[in-house]
Write an enzyme that holds these catalytic residues in place. Sequence first.
Site, PDB file in Angstrom:
ATOM      1  N   ARG A 119      15.797 111.226  15.825  1.00  0.00           N
ATOM      2  CA  ARG A 119      14.359 110.985  16.054  1.00  0.00           C
ATOM      3  C   ARG A 119      13.783 109.900  15.161  1.00  0.00           C
ATOM      4  O   ARG A 119      12.583 109.842  14.938  1.00  0.00           O
ATOM      5  CB  ARG A 119      13.538 112.261  15.900  1.00  0.00           C
ATOM      6  CG  ARG A 119      13.951 113.314  16.891  1.00  0.00           C
ATOM      7  CD  ARG A 119      12.950 114.423  17.008  1.00  0.00           C
ATOM      8  NE  ARG A 119      13.478 115.404  17.936  1.00  0.00           N
ATOM      9  CZ  ARG A 119      14.342 116.360  17.581  1.00  0.00           C
ATOM     10  NH1 ARG A 119      14.737 116.469  16.328  1.00  0.00           N
ATOM     11  NH2 ARG A 119      14.781 117.197  18.477  1.00  0.00           N
ATOM     12  N   LYS A 141       8.739  96.118  18.679  1.00  0.00           N
ATOM     13  CA  LYS A 141       9.141  96.468  20.050  1.00  0.00           C
ATOM     14  C   LYS A 141      10.661  96.499  20.086  1.00  0.00           C
ATOM     15  O   LYS A 141      11.316  95.521  19.731  1.00  0.00           O
ATOM     16  CB  LYS A 141       8.633  95.427  21.047  1.00  0.00           C
ATOM     17  CG  LYS A 141       7.216  95.661  21.504  1.00  0.00           C
ATOM     18  CD  LYS A 141       6.914  94.802  22.727  1.00  0.00           C
ATOM     19  CE  LYS A 141       5.485  94.973  23.151  1.00  0.00           C
ATOM     20  NZ  LYS A 141       5.150  94.112  24.301  1.00  0.00           N
ATOM     21  N   GLU A 183       9.240  79.574  22.461  1.00  0.00           N
ATOM     22  CA  GLU A 183       8.332  80.584  21.887  1.00  0.00           C
ATOM     23  C   GLU A 183       7.477  79.952  20.785  1.00  0.00           C
ATOM     24  O   GLU A 183       6.309  80.302  20.627  1.00  0.00           O
ATOM     25  CB  GLU A 183       9.117  81.779  21.338  1.00  0.00           C
ATOM     26  CG  GLU A 183      10.036  82.481  22.340  1.00  0.00           C
ATOM     27  CD  GLU A 183       9.302  83.316  23.399  1.00  0.00           C
ATOM     28  OE1 GLU A 183       8.077  83.462  23.334  1.00  0.00           O
ATOM     29  OE2 GLU A 183      10.004  83.812  24.322  1.00  0.00           O
ATOM     30  N   LYS A 222       2.097  86.052  14.856  1.00  0.00           N
ATOM     31  CA  LYS A 222       2.522  87.294  15.511  1.00  0.00           C
ATOM     32  C   LYS A 222       2.068  88.508  14.699  1.00  0.00           C
ATOM     33  O   LYS A 222       1.583  89.502  15.261  1.00  0.00           O
ATOM     34  CB  LYS A 222       4.043  87.324  15.711  1.00  0.00           C
ATOM     35  CG  LYS A 222       4.473  88.645  16.355  1.00  0.00           C
ATOM     36  CD  LYS A 222       5.613  88.569  17.308  1.00  0.00           C
ATOM     37  CE  LYS A 222       5.834  89.907  18.010  1.00  0.00           C
ATOM     38  NZ  LYS A 222       7.045  89.961  18.783  1.00  0.00           N
ATOM     39  N   GLU A 232      -0.130  97.424  22.057  1.00  0.00           N
ATOM     40  CA  GLU A 232      -0.546  96.693  23.261  1.00  0.00           C
ATOM     41  C   GLU A 232      -1.495  97.523  24.115  1.00  0.00           C
ATOM     42  O   GLU A 232      -1.312  97.677  25.314  1.00  0.00           O
ATOM     43  CB  GLU A 232       0.684  96.256  24.076  1.00  0.00           C
ATOM     44  CG  GLU A 232       0.374  95.072  24.972  1.00  0.00           C
ATOM     45  CD  GLU A 232       1.608  94.394  25.541  1.00  0.00           C
ATOM     46  OE1 GLU A 232       2.674  94.446  24.924  1.00  0.00           O
ATOM     47  OE2 GLU A 232       1.471  93.797  26.611  1.00  0.00           O
ATOM     48  N   ARG A 239      -2.140  92.061  21.993  1.00  0.00           N
ATOM     49  CA  ARG A 239      -0.717  91.754  22.002  1.00  0.00           C
ATOM     50  C   ARG A 239      -0.256  91.081  23.306  1.00  0.00           C
ATOM     51  O   ARG A 239       0.715  90.331  23.331  1.00  0.00           O
ATOM     52  CB  ARG A 239       0.043  93.062  21.761  1.00  0.00           C
ATOM     53  CG  ARG A 239       1.403  92.830  21.254  1.00  0.00           C
ATOM     54  CD  ARG A 239       2.027  94.066  20.663  1.00  0.00           C
ATOM     55  NE  ARG A 239       3.402  93.696  20.404  1.00  0.00           N
ATOM     56  CZ  ARG A 239       4.209  94.245  19.522  1.00  0.00           C
ATOM     57  NH1 ARG A 239       3.795  95.254  18.811  1.00  0.00           N
ATOM     58  NH2 ARG A 239       5.435  93.819  19.351  1.00  0.00           N
ATOM     59  N   ASN A 243       2.376  87.124  25.721  1.00  0.00           N
ATOM     60  CA  ASN A 243       3.081  86.927  26.991  1.00  0.00           C
ATOM     61  C   ASN A 243       2.681  85.646  27.705  1.00  0.00           C
ATOM     62  O   ASN A 243       2.985  85.476  28.884  1.00  0.00           O
ATOM     63  CB  ASN A 243       2.840  88.121  27.917  1.00  0.00           C
ATOM     64  CG  ASN A 243       3.631  89.316  27.452  1.00  0.00           C
ATOM     65  OD1 ASN A 243       4.809  89.192  27.153  1.00  0.00           O
ATOM     66  ND2 ASN A 243       2.976  90.446  27.360  1.00  0.00           N
ATOM     67  N   HIS A 246       4.923  84.116  30.208  1.00  0.00           N
ATOM     68  CA  HIS A 246       6.009  85.062  30.471  1.00  0.00           C
ATOM     69  C   HIS A 246       5.941  85.707  31.856  1.00  0.00           C
ATOM     70  O   HIS A 246       6.974  86.133  32.369  1.00  0.00           O
ATOM     71  CB  HIS A 246       6.046  86.155  29.393  1.00  0.00           C
ATOM     72  CG  HIS A 246       6.669  85.681  28.108  1.00  0.00           C
ATOM     73  ND1 HIS A 246       6.179  84.613  27.391  1.00  0.00           N
ATOM     74  CD2 HIS A 246       7.756  86.111  27.412  1.00  0.00           C
ATOM     75  CE1 HIS A 246       6.928  84.428  26.322  1.00  0.00           C
ATOM     76  NE2 HIS A 246       7.891  85.321  26.305  1.00  0.00           N
ATOM     77  N   HIS A 250       9.318  85.487  33.509  1.00  0.00           N
ATOM     78  CA  HIS A 250      10.128  86.660  33.880  1.00  0.00           C
ATOM     79  C   HIS A 250      10.513  86.599  35.346  1.00  0.00           C
ATOM     80  O   HIS A 250      11.635  86.951  35.726  1.00  0.00           O
ATOM     81  CB  HIS A 250       9.348  87.960  33.616  1.00  0.00           C
ATOM     82  CG  HIS A 250       9.265  88.314  32.160  1.00  0.00           C
ATOM     83  ND1 HIS A 250       8.221  89.036  31.630  1.00  0.00           N
ATOM     84  CD2 HIS A 250      10.100  88.045  31.131  1.00  0.00           C
ATOM     85  CE1 HIS A 250       8.419  89.190  30.329  1.00  0.00           C
ATOM     86  NE2 HIS A 250       9.547  88.604  30.001  1.00  0.00           N
ATOM     87  N   HIS A 263      16.157  82.917  28.461  1.00  0.00           N
ATOM     88  CA  HIS A 263      14.784  83.418  28.468  1.00  0.00           C
ATOM     89  C   HIS A 263      13.791  82.306  28.073  1.00  0.00           C
ATOM     90  O   HIS A 263      12.801  82.064  28.764  1.00  0.00           O
ATOM     91  CB  HIS A 263      14.690  84.600  27.499  1.00  0.00           C
ATOM     92  CG  HIS A 263      13.312  85.123  27.301  1.00  0.00           C
ATOM     93  ND1 HIS A 263      12.620  85.788  28.291  1.00  0.00           N
ATOM     94  CD2 HIS A 263      12.480  85.056  26.228  1.00  0.00           C
ATOM     95  CE1 HIS A 263      11.422  86.114  27.826  1.00  0.00           C
ATOM     96  NE2 HIS A 263      11.314  85.688  26.574  1.00  0.00           N
TER      97      HIS A 263
END
Length: 362
Positions: A119, A141, A183, A222, A232, A239, A243, A246, A250, A263
């Site tokens: 956990r 993340k 980025e 960031k 987010e 946040r 993107n 993106h 994506h 990417h």
Amino acid sequence: MVEHLHVNLGERSYRIEFGADLTSFVHAQIEPLRAAGRRCAVVTDANVARTQASVLDAMFGDLPRLVLPSGEETKSLAEFGRVLDFLAAQRIDRSGVLFAVGGGVIGDLAGYAAASYLRGIAFFQVPTTLLAMVDSSVGGKTGINISAGKNLVGAFHQPNAVAISTGLLATLPLREFAAGMAEVIKYGMLGDIALFRQLEENPLRLDSAELPAVIRTCCAIKARIVEADERELAKEGGRALLNLGHTFGHAIEKVAGYGTYLHGEAVAIGLVACARLSAKLGQIAAEEIARVERILAAHNLPTKLRAPLPLEKLMSAVSNDKKVRAGLPRFVIMNALGDAATRSGIDAALVETCFREVGASG
Ligand SMILES: NC(=O)c1ccc[n+]([C@@H]2O[C@H](COP(=O)([O-])OP(=O)(O)OC[C@H]3O[C@@H](n4cnc5c(N)ncnc54)[C@H](O)[C@@H]3O)[C@@H](O)[C@H]2O)c1
């Protein structure tokens, strides 16, 4: 001297350490952990293990090390299971510490294993790609891919520290360096016009003297965004601004088939599409699109699809994007270069035109 930044998240706060060579710094973190009876382990990938063998030995000595195959496919349920089995085999208990040494793939996968095992155990990020240094190692993340899509399973789990040792980039392939630059340019477009202008005037290379400072600037942007919206949840902005480019990117990655574009390459085309969308919405002048294209090209990034992709599939990928809210595509657009905002309810026809302008067919 080691420089650092703070990510202020209450009891989950941590430091990002910066230096040309943090080998001794990382090594020095391990001794007190071991002395306190905390078992440590390392997860990395085959390319990093091969190209940075002596650094890994100097950082981690005889700590148990799991070397996984390189590449996005490693962010899978199977490899996730392998990391958990490795931790159990090493008898890592709740006081254990995992070191994730690699690009975003290893950081996301090992971070998620650290979030789940018993956990949640502590973990350190030691990023080895430009993308991981400026983006994925900071912010907590973590996750893996499943057949239904990328990053669909994961957890927020902040690292205990991030060590950004820029000398590790010396062995990074140039194409991967360029992908990370997408980025970096994104940060300029979403929140730092001075950074954008600096990169316009002096495109950044692996051997540029400014590289460490630029990485630090990106981490600071960031960190501030994550501090304000860790999970987010912000209704607007927050946040999600990270993107920028993106949603288009994506869709391109998915429709072209993962691996066709890195990417960062897909994000680069996405940034152009996003500049076009922002211009169509009357937010930025048409000349700004050319500026975005020029800065990307100067960093060896694509500004158009290499081969046409079907518009219908791209649009379907956009409407299935994880960031979609209430069925409406939610985009990050620019109010001006260096100032981004989230925008919902954008006319699908405008999005289609942007895709066509970067080379979609249909
Ligand atoms: N968690 C986040 O916030 C976040 C943000 C952005 C991206 N990501 C994720 O990051 C991943 C992409 O990360 P990436 O671009 O770092 O890819 P990656 O981890 O696959 O690394 C790219 C390639 O470079 C190799 N490599 C890494 N470091 C090297 C070095 N120093 N020398 C030589 N080779 C080296 C790797 O083996 C790999 O082949 C994606 O899965 C993406 O979803 C996560």
